[in-house]
Design an enzyme around this catalytic site. Sequence first.
Site, PDB file in Angstrom:
ATOM      1  N   HIS A   2       0.832  -1.204   0.000  1.00 12.95           N
ATOM      2  CA  HIS A   2       0.000   0.000   0.000  1.00 12.95           C
ATOM      3  C   HIS A   2       0.871   1.261   0.000  1.00 12.95           C
ATOM      4  CE1 HIS A   2      -3.812   2.117   1.112  1.00 12.95           C
ATOM      5  NE2 HIS A   2      -2.953   2.986   1.635  1.00 12.95           N
ATOM      6  N   GLU A   3       1.791   1.314   0.949  1.00 10.85           N
ATOM      7  CA  GLU A   3       2.650   2.508   1.054  1.00 10.85           C
ATOM      8  C   GLU A   3       3.568   2.631  -0.163  1.00 10.85           C
ATOM      9  OE1 GLU A   3       1.715   4.592   3.181  1.00 10.85           O
ATOM     10  OE2 GLU A   3       0.501   3.205   4.392  1.00 10.85           O
TER      11      GLU A   3
ATOM     12  N   HIS B  40       1.710   4.456  -2.828  1.00  7.96           N
ATOM     13  CA  HIS B  40       1.755   5.908  -2.594  1.00  7.96           C
ATOM     14  C   HIS B  40       3.119   6.478  -2.994  1.00  7.96           C
ATOM     15  CE1 HIS B  40      -2.057   6.624  -0.626  1.00  7.96           C
ATOM     16  NE2 HIS B  40      -1.841   5.769   0.361  1.00  7.96           N
TER      17      HIS B  40
ATOM     18  N   GLU C 296      -4.820   7.597  -3.225  1.00  7.66           N
ATOM     19  CA  GLU C 296      -5.280   6.313  -2.699  1.00  7.66           C
ATOM     20  C   GLU C 296      -5.414   5.286  -3.825  1.00  7.66           C
ATOM     21  OE1 GLU C 296      -5.367   6.233   0.497  1.00  7.66           O
ATOM     22  OE2 GLU C 296      -6.171   4.214   0.789  1.00  7.66           O
TER      23      GLU C 296
END
Lengths: 501, 501
Positions: free
Chosen positions: A260-261, A264, A291
């Site tokens: 997820h990170e 980003h 997101e």
Amino acid sequence: MDIERAWDEYVATVSELETLGSIEGLLAWDQQVNLPVGGGANRARQAALISRTRHLRLTDPRLGELLEILSEAELGPVQSASVRVMNRQYRRATRVSAELVAAFTHAQAEGFQQWISARQHADFSLFAPSLKRLLELTIEQAQAIDSTRSVYDVQLDIFDPGTNTAALREMFESLHQGLLPLLDAIQGQTPIEQHGTIFSVEGQRSLNLAVVEAFGLDLSSGRLDYSEHPFTVGLGQGDVRITTRLDTHSLMAGLSATMHETGHALYEQGLPRATWQGTGLAQAASLGLHESQSRFWENYIGRSRAFMEWLGSIAPVHLGSKAPDADLLFQMANRVHAGAIRIHADEVSYNLHIIARFELELGMMSGDIEVDSLPEAWNEKYRKMLGVQPHGVTAGLLQDVHWAHGMFGYFPSYTLGNLYAASLASKLKEEMPTHMESVQKGEFSDILIWLREQIHSHGRLMEAPELMRSVVGEGYSVEHLLDHLWDRHGGLYGVQRPASD
Amino acid sequence: MDIERAWDEYVATVSELETLGSIEGLLAWDQQVNLPVGGGANRARQAALISRTRHLRLTDPRLGELLEILSEAELGPVQSASVRVMNRQYRRATRVSAELVAAFTHAQAEGFQQWISARQHADFSLFAPSLKRLLELTIEQAQAIDSTRSVYDVQLDIFDPGTNTAALREMFESLHQGLLPLLDAIQGQTPIEQHGTIFSVEGQRSLNLAVVEAFGLDLSSGRLDYSEHPFTVGLGQGDVRITTRLDTHSLMAGLSATMHETGHALYEQGLPRATWQGTGLAQAASLGLHESQSRFWENYIGRSRAFMEWLGSIAPVHLGSKAPDADLLFQMANRVHAGAIRIHADEVSYNLHIIARFELELGMMSGDIEVDSLPEAWNEKYRKMLGVQPHGVTAGLLQDVHWAHGMFGYFPSYTLGNLYAASLASKLKEEMPTHMESVQKGEFSDILIWLREQIHSHGRLMEAPELMRSVVGEGYSVEHLLDHLWDRHGGLYGVQRPASD
């Protein structure tokens, strides 16, 4: 005044604002990764000083003059986008009085404290007065910024400019309707149990790092650290940092957070910081679009069957012979089980948590829901929407920190991210039909290049829905997300999407 | 204007300057510990912005007015010390024109670049033009600040206010004379060879941490990290960070650096930051006094026989059965062998390196030494003073970075630190005759409490020589240092101090 000189002065000012913002970012990153406990008060003083300095620069009447001069000039697309974005920031910053800013900051600090205390005592009444105050001040602020629009619309400008309440309401309604048959079809199926093995922190670190590097994060211009709450921060050109958290009891918990990170961070690394310095445009177009990048890598890629084939093939190198195989990994990553907690939710039920919050926020804004009756409203919503009953208020409406920070209107970003990610994935399938074969081999660079071209390199040149329209032909639509969810989870649970009416 | 109101406004301004300084500190710390290589240009931009902001605040005429009002008022000791310290900073900052500051900053950046390049090519002529320029600008700056005093005196104000060239010259002369017989007596003795064992980084980390904690560093208000060049930085209340570097081939290299930085950090943690916030006084009184704290722990305590008894007793826990015993540790830590490199020098010959630099700096300032003939002057000085001939210019006059940063007048701080440390140790012996018995048991808290009371808690209330006079009855004198060196090294090499004339 000469336009060129005005532009140069403007760029110098915006560049300074960007740099101050990046220093705020470093102070926050360091606070979560390094700061000794004794340094809290000093760090607050440092952060307050930079934030005050930044506010003074942003509200400097000279910036207003420059914006006025530039607004009336004939500008190229980058310049006019810059002026549009900075005008919005300038307006927000100058229309709210210093007293109101101070009152809001105070209410946020108090709100956060009371939220912590309410969680500790499992007693919403401790937080209710702060929440009321934050709600009042949010409404006052929004009216000061633009009294011609609804409070919720003005709030959305902060997080997802280009969207509005009416469009979101319609989108959420159709998403809700679309999710119900899928949940009906797979709800009640036995959830696949987590793998019970314990994996060492060292093995997981090395596996997580291998994934981060394979996805394409440039660690010569970034870092991977560990903190209690995983997050990503872009600290300016060549310095993008992510943190993650590992759990010896759950391999997927750490991996999901890391992927997820990384999503980003790949966006942050792809922003055109060098060429657009001082324009305010080398930023994500919106929180929702940000997101979308994290969800794309975490969910679309990171929970796919193809990815698990690759992950299963490299896992033994890092985790030893106990490493789960591709089948088990795929099942572990795709359990569907509606629960009370948003951040533990699976891909399918997740959006229902967001819809619940969106509807509750609108209810609070309109006065239909009194803050004091929020616990009942929350539980009622969860019963209806997810069929669950939170065990106490801490697992219920006190689970998220957002309202304690006065961030009303933030939650829709999460679902917008899911929608954008699904639309991008669908477009990618069209343009690069064999991309999942690459994923299966652990080759991600073509996918990253594609995202860089389509999304990252455009920064904030367009509003997010406009950028998405230019890439996939639509702002946000629920169809691609529903297709994706039926495809993956229907397949796993052995059910088919009913023919549409 | 009401004095009380002037004072409050003044404290708010100084507090802001302190906070900006601490942010500069964080940017520098992070640069050396965490910054990805790609983030260099952005970090330079961040640092320049904070430094510019700090300069603007410091040179704000309003601060000048406040200083004037307060200078004429009847103030208590803390207030008047604050005004004295801030007046000096304000004067320095306002008397130097913006053009000169810019020229100096530019020359520093270029000087550092050219120094790197000259080292790479072992060619002093690449650095010479930058050095000339830095020297010229230093002279110009000093004259702008105070044309009634010598350039070197004005420079000393930056690093060691309260000292002056004449006093230093006399001190260095007598130190030189005092060191000669000791060096004569032990020079030529076979140096004790380094222990050849290799110690793991993990074992060393754990041993170093045990020493840091035993000395009394509060890690809930500080950190220990690793970087190429060990350093300490106080980032404000509750946040003091040290870095060290470990070498698998030399246990003492890492330990010395760690003990040295711990000494600096204990001083920083003992400064009265909370009570004196906004006065500019919660700082070290001088660089020399700062250095005294690092040398006290590194040399006086950390190379003592008693310390080695304790260290030898705990070393096996961290390093296993190969750990050296107390005898070997004591010998390893106290090799005396004059060489060409300052930072590798032993306790005895170290100060000769400083005297050499001091004399060369004075020669350059006065014009007696031309920059172009500096390599010959350097080698001549080393031959005479240390009896060594540097192998090439990189191990000679290009070994230190100080001149490349334009920091002329900095070197004496190191010897002042040694003198202050020896004087403090001598006073400690008087007041706490059994302190080495505590050291032998690994108990350091009484010593730390004593240093806190005598030195740390006074911050910058007095100039360093004045503070030392109040503690030990003298500003700086060479006798205690000579006593200490004869005592330790004479003892180790089996020679006695000749009776004084």
